[in-house]
Design a protein around this motif. Structure first.
Motif, PDB file in Angstrom:
ATOM      1  N   ARG A  56      12.941  -9.726   6.782  1.00 29.10           N
ATOM      2  CA  ARG A  56      14.323  -9.935   7.207  1.00 29.10           C
ATOM      3  C   ARG A  56      15.030 -10.913   6.261  1.00 29.10           C
ATOM      4  NH1 ARG A  56      15.089 -12.681  12.477  1.00 29.10           N
ATOM      5  NH2 ARG A  56      12.917 -12.184  12.521  1.00 29.10           N
ATOM      6  N   LYS A  74       5.232 -11.444   8.372  1.00 27.19           N
ATOM      7  CA  LYS A  74       5.773 -10.450   7.452  1.00 27.19           C
ATOM      8  C   LYS A  74       7.151  -9.951   7.900  1.00 27.19           C
ATOM      9  CE  LYS A  74       4.491  -6.270   4.998  1.00 27.19           C
ATOM     10  NZ  LYS A  74       3.436  -5.281   4.766  1.00 27.19           N
ATOM     11  N   GLU A  75       7.327  -9.732   9.181  1.00 29.37           N
ATOM     12  CA  GLU A  75       8.616  -9.226   9.679  1.00 29.37           C
ATOM     13  C   GLU A  75       9.743 -10.213   9.390  1.00 29.37           C
ATOM     14  OE1 GLU A  75      10.605  -8.303  13.956  1.00 29.37           O
ATOM     15  OE2 GLU A  75       8.556  -7.580  13.646  1.00 29.37           O
TER      16      GLU A  75
END
Length: 132
Positions: free
Chosen positions: A46, A41-42
């Motif tokens: 981004r 998810k991170e």
């Protein structure tokens, strides 16, 4: 477009590609590599920010658009963001599949520019003669 919708769409695209590739190649681990999971998810967020930056860099609209054009522009922005994030996500796990989505993202960005910078004609308003 909110981030939950984005993550869902990228997961759908990745699942489709993973299923198609799994059927084409005898590599059961390929499905697991291509799937976007919660741990990714991170990175996906981004990439979402990168897509928004790409749009803002390419589109600087100095005037207001008619409401129907605003709706069309927002829809195309959403499609571009999904294609951009999917392309960059696949570059990390499956470069051969990323080429299609990268091309799609660039075409959608060109289409966004066409919508935003399309020459608008200032036609005179036709008025009906006053019957009185």
């Amino acid at each position: 477009m909110n981030t939950d919708t984005l993550l869902t769409e990228v997961a759908k695209n990745a699942a489709y590609i993973a299923t198609r590739r799994k059927a084409a190649v005898d590599d059961p681990s390929r499905y697991d590599r291509l799937m976007a999971v919660d741990g990714d998810k991170e990175l996906l967020l981004r990439l979402y920010d990168d897509a928004l930056n790409e749009i803002s860099r390419s589109l600087a609209i100095p005037y207001t658009l008619p409401p129907r054009m605003e709706v069309l522009l927002e829809q195309e922005k959403g499609r571009f963001i999904i294609a951009y994030v999917t392309a960059h996500w696949l570059q990390t796990v499956s470069p051969e599949d990323a080429a299609y989505y990268d091309l799609l993202a660039m075409r959608l960005l060109d289409h966004l520019c066409e919508i935003a910078y399309r020459k608008r004609e200032n036609r005179p308003v036709r008025r009906r003669p006053n019957p009185f």
